[in-house]
Structure formats: C-alpha cells, structure tokens
Design a protein around this motif. Structure first.
Motif, short mmCIF file in Angstrom:
data_model
loop_
_atom_site.label_atom_id
_atom_site.label_comp_id
_atom_site.label_asym_id
_atom_site.label_seq_id
_atom_site.Cartn_x
_atom_site.Cartn_y
_atom_site.Cartn_z
N LEU A 10 5.05 -3.00 -75.43
CA LEU A 10 4.91 -2.30 -74.50
C LEU A 10 5.34 -0.68 -74.77
O LEU A 10 4.77 0.29 -74.49
N ARG A 11 6.60 -0.75 -75.59
CA ARG A 11 6.93 0.65 -75.90
C ARG A 11 5.94 1.29 -76.97
O ARG A 11 5.72 2.30 -77.06
N ALA A 12 5.38 0.39 -77.94
CA ALA A 12 4.51 0.89 -78.91
C ALA A 12 3.25 1.27 -78.20
O ALA A 12 2.58 2.26 -78.62
N ALA A 13 2.74 0.50 -77.10
CA ALA A 13 1.50 1.00 -76.32
C ALA A 13 1.63 2.23 -75.56
O ALA A 13 0.68 3.02 -75.54
N ALA A 14 3.02 2.42 -75.11
CA ALA A 14 3.34 3.58 -74.20
C ALA A 14 3.63 4.89 -75.12
O ALA A 14 3.47 6.20 -74.49
N HIS A 15 3.67 4.84 -76.31
CA HIS A 15 4.06 5.88 -77.40
C HIS A 15 3.15 7.06 -77.28
O HIS A 15 3.35 8.02 -77.36
N HIS A 16 1.74 6.87 -77.00
CA HIS A 16 0.90 7.92 -77.17
C HIS A 16 0.41 8.47 -75.67
O HIS A 16 0.00 9.51 -75.62
N LEU A 17 1.04 7.92 -74.73
CA LEU A 17 0.78 8.22 -73.19
C LEU A 17 1.69 9.29 -72.91
O LEU A 17 2.80 9.83 -73.41
N ASN A 18 1.06 10.25 -72.15
CA ASN A 18 1.78 11.37 -71.30
C ASN A 18 2.38 10.97 -70.09
O ASN A 18 1.61 10.40 -69.57
N PRO A 19 3.41 11.58 -69.87
CA PRO A 19 3.89 11.29 -68.55
C PRO A 19 2.75 11.86 -67.44
O PRO A 19 2.36 12.91 -67.48
N ILE A 20 2.60 10.97 -66.36
CA ILE A 20 1.64 11.42 -65.09
C ILE A 20 2.49 11.62 -63.90
O ILE A 20 1.87 12.19 -63.12
N PHE A 21 3.70 11.54 -63.88
CA PHE A 21 4.52 11.99 -62.79
C PHE A 21 5.98 12.63 -63.13
O PHE A 21 6.19 12.26 -64.32
N GLN A 22 6.38 13.50 -62.34
CA GLN A 22 7.68 14.08 -62.60
C GLN A 22 8.50 14.00 -61.29
O GLN A 22 7.97 14.22 -60.15
N VAL A 23 9.79 13.54 -61.51
CA VAL A 23 10.87 13.51 -60.73
C VAL A 23 11.58 14.88 -60.58
O VAL A 23 12.42 14.99 -61.61
N GLY A 24 11.40 15.66 -59.49
CA GLY A 24 12.22 16.91 -59.48
C GLY A 24 13.54 16.93 -58.74
O GLY A 24 14.11 15.77 -58.41
N LYS A 25 14.04 18.10 -58.15
CA LYS A 25 15.08 18.26 -57.38
C LYS A 25 14.88 17.42 -56.11
O LYS A 25 16.30 16.95 -55.69
N SER A 26 13.99 17.05 -55.35
CA SER A 26 13.89 16.34 -54.45
C SER A 26 14.28 14.57 -54.56
O SER A 26 14.10 14.06 -53.67
N GLY A 27 14.03 14.25 -55.77
CA GLY A 27 14.49 12.87 -56.17
C GLY A 27 13.35 12.13 -55.88
O GLY A 27 12.11 12.47 -55.70
N VAL A 28 13.44 10.87 -55.69
CA VAL A 28 12.43 9.88 -55.50
C VAL A 28 12.41 9.69 -53.90
O VAL A 28 13.36 9.69 -53.18
N ASN A 29 11.29 9.83 -53.58
CA ASN A 29 10.74 9.54 -52.15
C ASN A 29 9.84 8.51 -51.99
O ASN A 29 9.08 8.03 -52.82
N GLU A 30 9.55 8.08 -50.61
CA GLU A 30 8.70 7.00 -50.46
C GLU A 30 7.14 7.20 -50.79
O GLU A 30 6.25 6.36 -51.31
#
Length: 97
Positions: A10-30
């Motif tokens: 899975l690490r090898a498969a994910a290597h070429h992927l770009n992040p599609i979410f960002q966690v900012g100063k508000s942190g994780v929410n529902e």
C-alpha cells in the motif's frame, strides 16, 4: 489488521498519490471524518496532509481519522498520513496474502 507485506504494498501504491485532505488549526472534526470515509469508499487509498498550524500531534490526528473512518493507518511520513479502507462497492486494490 494489515500485515507488513500488505503495508509495504500500500505504501508503494500511495507513493504517486497527492493528498486530498488537509488538517489545519481547527483539527479533526466530524464533517472531515465523514468526508474522508466517503473518499475512502470511492478510492480505498488516500493521503491526508497535516498543516503546520495544526495544534494536535500528527499521531493523534492519524488515530482520530483512522478510528473515525474505520480505516487502516498505513503510514505517517512527515506531515502526511496514508489511510486504507477496503471498498464495499468498487474494490480495486487487491492486497497480497
């Protein structure tokens, strides 16, 4: 629970992927957990970027996201988290035994 061989795959498969979410100063929410869960159903493997202004520890963020979305934590590298969840409807990734 993923084996070491499956995580390497899975690490090898994910290597070429770009992040599609960002966690900012508000942190994780529902709402974020819900969107990540939906994205995992569609893609099975995603990357999440933790921004520098996030006040929480990256390990805590990774744990919250994986538990909330009922996903497997594949890797934390730098400020990027890789998550995997087997899709119920569009299964594309075949894991090694």
């Amino acid at each position: 629970m993923l084996t070491g061989k499956q995580k390497r795959f899975l690490r090898a498969a994910a290597h070429h992927l770009n992040p599609i979410f960002q966690v900012g100063k508000s942190g994780v929410n529902e709402n974020m957990v819900k969107q990540i869960s939906e994205a995992l159903e569609a893609r099975e493997l995603i990357k999440v970027n933790i921004l520098q202004n996030c006040g929480e520890d990256k390990k805590d963020v990774a744990q919250q996201l994986s538990q909330g979305a009922r996903a497997e934590l594949v890797q934390i590298i730098g400020n990027v988290i890789v998550l995997y969840k087997e899709s119920k409807e569009n299964k594309e990734i075949v894991l090694p035994k």
